[in-house]
Write a protein that holds these residues in place. Sequence first.
Motif, PDB file in Angstrom:
ATOM      1  N   ALA A  23       2.161   7.052 -10.398  1.00 21.60           N
ATOM      2  CA  ALA A  23       3.473   6.743  -9.842  1.00 21.60           C
ATOM      3  C   ALA A  23       3.493   7.064  -8.357  1.00 21.60           C
ATOM      4  CB  ALA A  23       4.546   7.541 -10.568  1.00 21.60           C
ATOM      5  N   ALA A  24       3.891   6.086  -7.564  1.00 18.31           N
ATOM      6  CA  ALA A  24       4.015   6.269  -6.121  1.00 18.31           C
ATOM      7  C   ALA A  24       5.460   6.568  -5.782  1.00 18.31           C
ATOM      8  CB  ALA A  24       3.550   5.013  -5.399  1.00 18.31           C
ATOM      9  N   SER A  25       5.651   7.517  -4.885  1.00 18.67           N
ATOM     10  CA  SER A  25       7.005   7.885  -4.481  1.00 18.67           C
ATOM     11  C   SER A  25       7.027   8.241  -3.007  1.00 18.67           C
ATOM     12  CB  SER A  25       7.504   9.066  -5.318  1.00 18.67           C
ATOM     13  OG  SER A  25       6.695  10.208  -5.097  1.00 18.67           O
ATOM     14  N   GLY A  26       8.229   8.275  -2.444  1.00 20.30           N
ATOM     15  CA  GLY A  26       8.389   8.638  -1.048  1.00 20.30           C
ATOM     16  C   GLY A  26       8.913   7.481  -0.224  1.00 20.30           C
ATOM     17  N   SER A  27       8.518   7.465   1.035  1.00 22.41           N
ATOM     18  CA  SER A  27       9.030   6.483   1.998  1.00 22.41           C
ATOM     19  C   SER A  27       8.279   5.159   1.899  1.00 22.41           C
ATOM     20  CB  SER A  27       8.925   7.048   3.413  1.00 22.41           C
ATOM     21  OG  SER A  27       9.590   8.284   3.517  1.00 22.41           O
ATOM     22  N   ILE A  28       8.546   4.445   0.809  1.00 26.98           N
ATOM     23  CA  ILE A  28       7.829   3.205   0.520  1.00 26.98           C
ATOM     24  C   ILE A  28       8.748   2.006   0.684  1.00 26.98           C
ATOM     25  CG2 ILE A  28       6.603   1.888  -1.244  1.00 26.98           C
ATOM     26  CD1 ILE A  28       5.844   4.605  -2.502  1.00 26.98           C
ATOM     27  N   PHE A  29       8.301   1.027   1.469  1.00 28.01           N
ATOM     28  CA  PHE A  29       9.028  -0.232   1.571  1.00 28.01           C
ATOM     29  C   PHE A  29       8.519  -1.222   0.529  1.00 28.01           C
ATOM     30  CE2 PHE A  29      11.550  -3.497   3.362  1.00 28.01           C
ATOM     31  CZ  PHE A  29      10.782  -4.643   3.399  1.00 28.01           C
ATOM     32  N   SER A  30       7.209  -1.381   0.495  1.00 26.61           N
ATOM     33  CA  SER A  30       6.608  -2.262  -0.498  1.00 26.61           C
ATOM     34  C   SER A  30       5.158  -1.861  -0.717  1.00 26.61           C
ATOM     35  CB  SER A  30       6.676  -3.728  -0.057  1.00 26.61           C
ATOM     36  OG  SER A  30       5.907  -3.933   1.105  1.00 26.61           O
ATOM     37  N   ILE A  31       4.663  -2.162  -1.908  1.00 26.90           N
ATOM     38  CA  ILE A  31       3.263  -1.878  -2.231  1.00 26.90           C
ATOM     39  C   ILE A  31       2.532  -3.189  -2.437  1.00 26.90           C
ATOM     40  CG2 ILE A  31       1.660  -0.729  -3.798  1.00 26.90           C
ATOM     41  CD1 ILE A  31       3.848   1.238  -4.484  1.00 26.90           C
TER      42      ILE A  31
END
Length: 120
Positions: A23-31
Amino acid sequence: QVQLVESGGGLVQAGGSLRLSCAASGSIFSINVMSWYRQTPGKQRELVASITSRDITNYADSVKGRFTISRDNAKNTVFLQMNSLKPEDTAVYYCYAVLLTDSQRPGNFWGQGSQVTVSS
């Protein structure tokens, strides 16, 4: 700040199955791309499987037909379903993401690694 948190590793007998999650979290705009790599002592980290934001997948020849990568874009999570496991699949598995941060900057991030051990 971006974090990739993995779960699901462990010990399994040959022929068994495991499912890894990241699971990716934090200041993400898009992956863009999420991938799984693995590494054994003394060897280079190798690509196991990858999946794009459009669900285009790619697999190492050694895992084709046994492993399946998938993702949940709404939860910024990638999965690796590993079936018919072999002792040679034993390794530390790392999640990897290519993404844009909230400030529109590109970034590449690794998870902490998850041990998978397959006993014969």
